[in-house]
Design an enzyme around this catalytic site. Structure first.
Site, PDB file in Angstrom:
ATOM      1  N   ASP A  83     -29.906 -11.984 -19.769  1.00  0.00           N
ATOM      2  CA  ASP A  83     -31.093 -11.936 -20.671  1.00  0.00           C
ATOM      3  C   ASP A  83     -32.041 -13.103 -20.490  1.00  0.00           C
ATOM      4  O   ASP A  83     -31.864 -14.305 -20.455  1.00  0.00           O
ATOM      5  CB  ASP A  83     -30.441 -11.677 -22.094  1.00  0.00           C
TER       6      ASP A  83
ATOM      7  N   HIS B  32     -35.230 -13.146 -22.344  1.00  0.00           N
ATOM      8  CA  HIS B  32     -36.173 -13.194 -23.562  1.00  0.00           C
ATOM      9  C   HIS B  32     -35.976 -14.697 -23.990  1.00  0.00           C
ATOM     10  O   HIS B  32     -35.118 -14.972 -24.611  1.00  0.00           O
ATOM     11  CB  HIS B  32     -35.888 -12.242 -24.544  1.00  0.00           C
TER      12      HIS B  32
HETATM   13  C1  B12 Z   1     -41.564  -9.637 -24.437  1.00  0.00           C
HETATM   14  C2  B12 Z   1     -40.198  -8.790 -24.064  1.00  0.00           C
HETATM   15  C3  B12 Z   1     -40.007  -8.794 -22.954  1.00  0.00           C
HETATM   16  C4  B12 Z   1     -40.185  -9.743 -21.792  1.00  0.00           C
HETATM   17  C5  B12 Z   1     -39.578 -11.018 -21.745  1.00  0.00           C
HETATM   18  C6  B12 Z   1     -40.224 -12.175 -21.320  1.00  0.00           C
HETATM   19  C7  B12 Z   1     -39.428 -13.463 -21.633  1.00  0.00           C
HETATM   20  N1  B12 Z   1     -39.405 -14.235 -20.675  1.00  0.00           N
HETATM   21  O1  B12 Z   1     -39.325 -13.939 -22.808  1.00  0.00           O
HETATM   22  C8  B12 Z   1     -39.690  -9.049 -20.356  1.00  0.00           C
HETATM   23  C9  B12 Z   1     -41.016  -8.051 -19.985  1.00  0.00           C
HETATM   24  C10 B12 Z   1     -39.360  -9.842 -19.354  1.00  0.00           C
HETATM   25  C11 B12 Z   1     -38.721  -8.051 -21.059  1.00  0.00           C
HETATM   26  C12 B12 Z   1     -37.556  -7.547 -20.249  1.00  0.00           C
HETATM   27  C13 B12 Z   1     -36.824  -6.700 -20.856  1.00  0.00           C
HETATM   28  N2  B12 Z   1     -36.498  -6.011 -21.900  1.00  0.00           N
HETATM   29 CO1  B12 Z   1     -37.634  -6.805 -23.558  1.00  0.00          CO
HETATM   30  N3  B12 Z   1     -38.846  -7.280 -25.005  1.00  0.00           N
HETATM   31  C14 B12 Z   1     -39.578  -7.938 -25.068  1.00  0.00           C
HETATM   32  C15 B12 Z   1     -40.310  -7.769 -26.623  1.00  0.00           C
HETATM   33  C16 B12 Z   1     -41.579  -6.805 -26.550  1.00  0.00           C
HETATM   34  C17 B12 Z   1     -40.661  -9.165 -27.448  1.00  0.00           C
HETATM   35  C18 B12 Z   1     -39.556 -10.008 -27.418  1.00  0.00           C
HETATM   36  C19 B12 Z   1     -40.050 -11.234 -28.185  1.00  0.00           C
HETATM   37  O2  B12 Z   1     -40.541 -12.320 -27.367  1.00  0.00           O
HETATM   38  N4  B12 Z   1     -40.252 -11.294 -29.369  1.00  0.00           N
HETATM   39  C20 B12 Z   1     -40.452 -12.248 -30.062  1.00  0.00           C
HETATM   40  C21 B12 Z   1     -39.582 -13.488 -30.667  1.00  0.00           C
HETATM   41  C22 B12 Z   1     -40.113 -14.297 -31.540  1.00  0.00           C
HETATM   42  O3  B12 Z   1     -38.388 -12.450 -31.101  1.00  0.00           O
HETATM   43  P1  B12 Z   1     -36.905 -12.216 -30.626  1.00  0.00           P
HETATM   44  O4  B12 Z   1     -36.714 -12.706 -29.166  1.00  0.00           O
HETATM   45  O5  B12 Z   1     -36.599 -11.005 -31.454  1.00  0.00           O
HETATM   46  O6  B12 Z   1     -36.281 -13.255 -31.260  1.00  0.00           O
HETATM   47  C23 B12 Z   1     -36.211 -13.640 -33.013  1.00  0.00           C
HETATM   48  C24 B12 Z   1     -35.216 -12.913 -33.563  1.00  0.00           C
HETATM   49  O7  B12 Z   1     -34.606 -11.993 -32.708  1.00  0.00           O
HETATM   50  C25 B12 Z   1     -34.325 -13.717 -34.121  1.00  0.00           C
HETATM   51  N5  B12 Z   1     -32.989 -14.218 -33.205  1.00  0.00           N
HETATM   52  C26 B12 Z   1     -33.004 -14.049 -31.871  1.00  0.00           C
HETATM   53  N6  B12 Z   1     -31.582 -14.746 -31.575  1.00  0.00           N
HETATM   54  C27 B12 Z   1     -30.951 -14.923 -32.590  1.00  0.00           C
HETATM   55  C28 B12 Z   1     -29.712 -15.640 -32.861  1.00  0.00           C
HETATM   56  C29 B12 Z   1     -29.204 -15.547 -34.279  1.00  0.00           C
HETATM   57  C30 B12 Z   1     -27.905 -16.118 -34.506  1.00  0.00           C
HETATM   58  C31 B12 Z   1     -30.057 -15.242 -35.262  1.00  0.00           C
HETATM   59  C32 B12 Z   1     -29.549 -15.397 -36.759  1.00  0.00           C
HETATM   60  C33 B12 Z   1     -31.319 -14.583 -35.035  1.00  0.00           C
HETATM   61  C34 B12 Z   1     -31.936 -14.554 -33.758  1.00  0.00           C
HETATM   62  O8  B12 Z   1     -34.852 -14.804 -34.230  1.00  0.00           O
HETATM   63  C35 B12 Z   1     -35.950 -15.143 -33.071  1.00  0.00           C
HETATM   64  C36 B12 Z   1     -36.947 -15.927 -33.739  1.00  0.00           C
HETATM   65  O9  B12 Z   1     -37.612 -15.307 -34.837  1.00  0.00           O
HETATM   66  C37 B12 Z   1     -39.053  -6.848 -27.213  1.00  0.00           C
HETATM   67  C38 B12 Z   1     -39.635  -5.901 -28.385  1.00  0.00           C
HETATM   68  C39 B12 Z   1     -39.696  -6.861 -29.770  1.00  0.00           C
HETATM   69  N7  B12 Z   1     -40.944  -6.357 -30.383  1.00  0.00           N
HETATM   70  O10 B12 Z   1     -39.163  -7.485 -30.277  1.00  0.00           O
HETATM   71  C40 B12 Z   1     -38.353  -6.165 -26.116  1.00  0.00           C
HETATM   72  C41 B12 Z   1     -37.084  -5.846 -26.075  1.00  0.00           C
HETATM   73  C42 B12 Z   1     -36.293  -7.001 -26.746  1.00  0.00           C
HETATM   74  N8  B12 Z   1     -36.588  -5.664 -24.634  1.00  0.00           N
HETATM   75  C43 B12 Z   1     -35.621  -4.728 -24.499  1.00  0.00           C
HETATM   76  C44 B12 Z   1     -35.526  -4.618 -22.953  1.00  0.00           C
HETATM   77  C45 B12 Z   1     -34.563  -3.340 -23.171  1.00  0.00           C
HETATM   78  C46 B12 Z   1     -35.644  -5.027 -22.008  1.00  0.00           C
HETATM   79  C47 B12 Z   1     -35.153  -4.997 -20.738  1.00  0.00           C
HETATM   80  C48 B12 Z   1     -33.803  -4.474 -20.457  1.00  0.00           C
HETATM   81  C49 B12 Z   1     -36.256  -3.663 -20.289  1.00  0.00           C
HETATM   82  C50 B12 Z   1     -36.032  -3.040 -18.918  1.00  0.00           C
HETATM   83  N9  B12 Z   1     -35.654  -1.981 -18.682  1.00  0.00           N
HETATM   84  O11 B12 Z   1     -36.247  -3.808 -17.601  1.00  0.00           O
HETATM   85  C51 B12 Z   1     -35.704  -5.979 -19.873  1.00  0.00           C
HETATM   86  C52 B12 Z   1     -34.563  -7.106 -19.912  1.00  0.00           C
HETATM   87  C53 B12 Z   1     -34.868  -8.330 -18.850  1.00  0.00           C
HETATM   88  C54 B12 Z   1     -33.921  -9.420 -19.094  1.00  0.00           C
HETATM   89  N10 B12 Z   1     -32.907  -9.381 -17.997  1.00  0.00           N
HETATM   90  O12 B12 Z   1     -33.529  -9.777 -19.969  1.00  0.00           O
HETATM   91  C55 B12 Z   1     -35.432  -4.085 -25.763  1.00  0.00           C
HETATM   92  C56 B12 Z   1     -34.000  -4.531 -26.212  1.00  0.00           C
HETATM   93  C57 B12 Z   1     -33.537  -3.396 -26.866  1.00  0.00           C
HETATM   94  C58 B12 Z   1     -31.990  -3.240 -27.507  1.00  0.00           C
HETATM   95  N11 B12 Z   1     -31.432  -4.478 -27.443  1.00  0.00           N
HETATM   96  O13 B12 Z   1     -31.559  -2.277 -27.762  1.00  0.00           O
HETATM   97  C59 B12 Z   1     -36.493  -4.584 -26.976  1.00  0.00           C
HETATM   98  C60 B12 Z   1     -36.255  -4.716 -28.276  1.00  0.00           C
HETATM   99  C61 B12 Z   1     -37.726  -3.484 -26.447  1.00  0.00           C
HETATM  100  C62 B12 Z   1     -37.268  -2.239 -27.334  1.00  0.00           C
HETATM  101  N12 B12 Z   1     -37.857  -1.765 -28.369  1.00  0.00           N
HETATM  102  O14 B12 Z   1     -36.650  -1.463 -26.637  1.00  0.00           O
HETATM  103  N13 B12 Z   1     -38.906  -7.784 -22.333  1.00  0.00           N
END
Ligand code: B12
Length: 137
Positions: free
Chosen positions: A14, A16
């Site tokens: 992963d 992200h």
């Molecule tokens: C940017 C992004 C990407 C970028 C990542 C760039 C990078 N290096 O960071 C790229 C384009 C590379 C990417 C790729 C992929 N992605 Co992407 N991506 C996103 C996106 C649009 C935003 C993620 C992000 O940065 N969010 C902003 C941060 C601040 O939020 P966050 O990451 O969610 O973290 C917060 C919370 O989750 C929480 N949190 C996180 N960890 C923890 C742990 C604990 C204990 C707690 C309490 C809270 C917590 O707190 C964090 C801070 O607030 C999301 C959709 C979305 N809107 O979330 C999809 C998303 C995460 N991706 C997804 C997918 C499927 C993929 C791919 C598999 C797509 C593909 N088929 O290739 C690949 C996987 C690549 C890999 N090997 O990891 C899905 C996951 C779906 C799922 N889990 O069912 C999402 C949700 C999109 C969707 N709706 O389908 N992605």
């Protein structure tokens, strides 16, 4: 407060990275000594970091949907490595798509996680829980 050490990272293949940086910042600001192993971290990376730094808690993020596969066996590996009783938290988007949350939580708890967080959980919630389980006043 006495600084408690926690290991933070994103498990499996992963990549992200953004949420990880935000959690690092939030947990550090809350007074924890955060050992951030970043993205693409294996179970062994988490365990080695916890052993080296004498961490009391491992906080696992999984965002890409494969969390269940990546997290399976982590508790047993911790036990084998001498990290019996270390607290395990997990959150992010830990399963594929939207699934019934109580079922998801139950499955991760059965794997040995102490706290399991649904998508969108604010860092503040986890910080309060960390303080509680680590006995921080
Ligand atoms: C940017 C992004 C990407 C970028 C990542 C760039 C990078 N290096 O960071 C790229 C384009 C590379 C990417 C790729 C992929 N992605 Co992407 N991506 C996103 C996106 C649009 C935003 C993620 C992000 O940065 N969010 C902003 C941060 C601040 O939020 P966050 O990451 O969610 O973290 C917060 C919370 O989750 C929480 N949190 C996180 N960890 C923890 C742990 C604990 C204990 C707690 C309490 C809270 C917590 O707190 C964090 C801070 O607030 C999301 C959709 C979305 N809107 O979330 C999809 C998303 C995460 N991706 C997804 C997918 C499927 C993929 C791919 C598999 C797509 C593909 N088929 O290739 C690949 C996987 C690549 C890999 N090997 O990891 C899905 C996951 C779906 C799922 N889990 O069912 C999402 C949700 C999109 C969707 N709706 O389908 N992605």
């Amino acid at each position: 407060m006495e600084k408690k050490t926690i290991v933070l990272g994103v498990i499996g293949a992963d990549c992200h990275a953004v949420g990880n940086k935000i959690l690092d910042h939030a947990f550090t600001n809350a007074g924890f000594n955060v050992i951030n192993i970043g993205v693409l971290s294996s179970q062994e990376d988490f365990i080695n970091a916890a052993i080296e730094t004498k961490a009391e808690l491992i906080c696992v993020s999984s965002l890409y949907g494969q969390g269940e596969i990546d997290c399976r066996g982590l508790r047993e590996k911790c036990d084998e490595a001498g990290l019996k009783g270390i607290k395990l938290f997990v959150g992010g988007n830990i399963v594929v798509g939207k699934q019934n949350w109580p079922d998801v939580e139950q499955r991760f708890k059965a794997m040995g996680f102490d706290r399991v967080y649904p998508p969108g959980t604010a860092p503040e919630v986890t910080i309060e829980d960390m303080k509680e389980v680590l006995g921080v006043k």
